[in-house]
Design a protein around this motif. Structure first.
Motif: not given
Length: 609
Positions: A69-75, A176-195
């Motif tokens: 499983t992969l989980s994305i959570s926010d508060n 998508f269970l590889n932490s390096y893969r997930i980190e690279s996707i975040v860096e590519k698309y979501s690196n600059h969101i404010q949270f």
């Protein structure tokens, strides 16, 4: 519960791998989480009911390899049962019908539509065969669990301590269970969101004390920068900040020549940060050049290959455009048609040209460095009927007959003679030949400055330019024939001129006398309504070959012709020589080099006899 009919259609398309760019599911889910945090942030300062609610906005990603499983959570704001039905069970407000109608069958193109019509959440079914959403709305007591395997969904009460949402994806495979893969996707698309986005990942711990080897440990770390330099106040930034950002994001170790940082508010809301490189990109003159611009929507990366964001004559610009009021994903067609992006493009072009003009006025040496790198590209903007021609003309620098350094049109205008109403120029493919062209002789005698235009594109764009601040552009090889000879001189020369016309009738359009020459025996000119030699060469490269015969002009006062009148036996040879001499002076080839050499040898032998 059953999905809306359109949702079922959509899910079937996604499950059966219509889309090749599966990684965008993470961008969509993180963007949704960011929106939820934004909403609660806003309510915490605008609604008294939420003001006592204390929370530190964050997004967390968790990977469970055992459970797959992969989980994305926010508060953030969270959802109640009604919200889940409206947001996850139906897409009545999101334009799914339009989404389905816009599908073209092109996998790459269609994958870019996700998010554009508010269907980003469902992209998760590309990688998951089951999705669970646990959510608790802020200020509510109850939490709810939404779950679906894409055939339908159910909602039931559940438990959750803090407000917010957790999206749990039961993944189809381990990509998508590889932490390096997930980190690279975040860096590519979501690196600059404010949270901040946190994830548990392996980190190397250096050995301590007597330990001989380090070790890897799982630690929760922030994996995005959570700030966007282009959205920061200019007053808080230093030149080094811009230079570091440029090097990191555009992979250029050379400092940029110039940066342009803009924040636009009001009807048009966007942030932009542009850089002018100090080295020309290797693909600057290639048709398949790589765009140097990155498009963001509300800090979320959308694309780095959209050539529509700036005109091609500014393709050397590197930078970022971050627009507020756009869907999260923008297809190429939308880029071309969207009125907001059109307005952003127009505003950006004006800003860049304005800053370049300021640079030209304040730092001529630095601007000269820029123009030598990108002047040829900038000239492309003068072609056609663009609205920025006047601004671009002010940015142009030219070689001229009066100075070693490049000069602007303002400098040309400031130095002209009072009675002069034209800007004179000559085009060609060789600067050295232009400097010695016979056509310049009368202008040098009269101390009139002439622009020397040796770039290929000059031949194409100059005929399309009418004037600069009241001065008309005039090509000196297409000006009207200046024949100030007396009637007696014309009459005396008439027989020889007639012979030349007959001898050269297959090679030239006409042979005529001129008073524009002083030292040279002949020159080549063209009818003002026909392309000159440089233009013909350019058209040939473009597959539009158009051969136009030149006009040969003769200087009757030159010693060659005064002596030829005394001995006309050499007339055929001299006719060929003076034509070829004029051609060579303009950088044109000789049709029959062997004949030219033979005649030249004969003339030299006669002269030495």
């Amino acid at each position: 519960m059953q999905f809306q009919t359109e949702v079922n259609q959509l899910l079937q398309l996604m499950i059966h791998s219509l889309y090749s760019n599966k990684e965008i599911f993470l961008r969509e889910l993180i963007s949704n989480a960011s929106d939820a945090l934004d909403k609660l942030n806003f309510l915490s300062v605008s609604d008294d009911a939420y003001k006592n609610l204390k929370f530190e906005p964050k997004i967390e990603i968790k990977l469970d390899k055992d459970a797959k499983t992969l989980s994305i959570s926010d508060n953030g704001i969270g959802m109640n049962e009604k919200d889940m039905i409206e947001n996850l069970g139906t897409i009545a407000k999101s334009g799914t019908k339009s989404f389905l109608e816009n599908l073209s069958g092109d996998i790459k193109k269609d994958s870019q539509l996700i998010g554009q019509f508010g269907v980003g959440f469902y992209s998760a079914f590309m990688v998951a065969d089951k999705i669970e959403v646990l959510s608790k709305k802020a200020l509510d007591e109850k939490a709810y669990l939404w779950s679906s395997d894409a055939s339908g969904y159910e909602i039931k009460e559940d438990k959750k301590e803090e407000q917010g949402t957790v999206v749990i994806l039961h993944l189809k495979d381990e990509e998508f269970l590889n932490s390096y893969r997930i980190e690279s996707i975040v860096e590519k698309y979501s690196n600059h969101i404010q949270f901040p986005i946190f994830m548990e990942k392996e980190e190397y711990i250096a050995p301590e004390g007597d330990e001989k080897e380090g070790k890897n440990e799982l630690k929760i770390s922030q994996i995005n920068k959570a700030n966007a330099l282009w959205r920061m106040q200019k007053s808080s930034l230093k030149a080094e900040d811009y230079e570091r950002f440029y090097e990191q994001n555009f992979h250029d170790s050379n400092k940029p020549l110039l940066h342009i940082h803009t924040k636009s508010e009001g009807k048009l809301e966007y942030n932009s940060l542009f850089f002018i490189p100090s080295k020309a990109p290797f693909d600057l003159f290639r048709v398949d050049y790589q765009s140097g611009l990155k498009l963001y929507v509300k800090r979320v990366f959308i694309s780095d290959d959209d050539k529509e964001l700036l005109p091609t004559y500014l393709r050397f610009v590197r930078g970022i455009i971050d627009v507020e009021d756009l869907p999260l994903n923008v297809s190429r067609e939308i880029l071309q048609e969207n009125q907001i992006l059109k307005a952003v493009k127009e505003s950006s072009v004006k800003k860049i040209l304005s800053e370049l003009e300021k640079l030209k006025e304040k730092d001529k040496d630095k601007y000269l460095e820029f123009f030598k790198l990108f002047g040829k590209v900038l000239k492309e903007g003068l072609y056609g009927f663009g609205e920025n021609k006047d601004k671009l003309l002010k940015l142009m620098l030219y070689k001229t007959t009066k100075a070693e350094n490049l000069r602007s049109l303002e400098e040309y205008k400031n130095d002209i003679q009072k009675e002069q109403k034209e800007i004179f120029y000559i085009t060609g493919n060789n600067e050295n030949l232009l400097k010695t062209s016979p056509l310049l002789e009368e202008y040098k005698q009269k101390d009139v400055e002439v622009l020397l235009l040796a770039d290929e594109i000059d031949s194409l764009i100059m005929p399309m330019l009418n004037e600069f601040e009241g001065l008309k552009f005039t090509a000196i090889n297409q000006v009207e024939n200046k024949n100030e000879l007396s009637d007696e001189e014309k009459q005396n020369f008439a027989p020889l001129l007639a012979q030349f016309k007959e001898l050269l009738k297959d090679e030239v359009e006409d042979v005529r006398l001129t008073s524009r020459l002083s030292d040279s025996p002949s020159c080549i000119v063209y009818d003002k309504n026909k392309p000159d030699f440089a233009m013909q060469q350019l058209l040939k490269q473009m597959g539009q070959e158009q051969e136009v015969k030149p006009i040969l002009e003769l200087n009757p006062k030159h010693s060659i012709f005064t002596k030829l009148k005394e001995n006309q036996s050499f007339t055929p040879d001299i006719a060929t020589l003076v034509l070829n001499m004029a051609k060579l002076s303009e950088g044109m080839g000789i049709d029959n080099p062997a004949q030219f050499n033979q005649i030249l040898g004969k003339i030299i032998t006669k002269a030495l006899a």
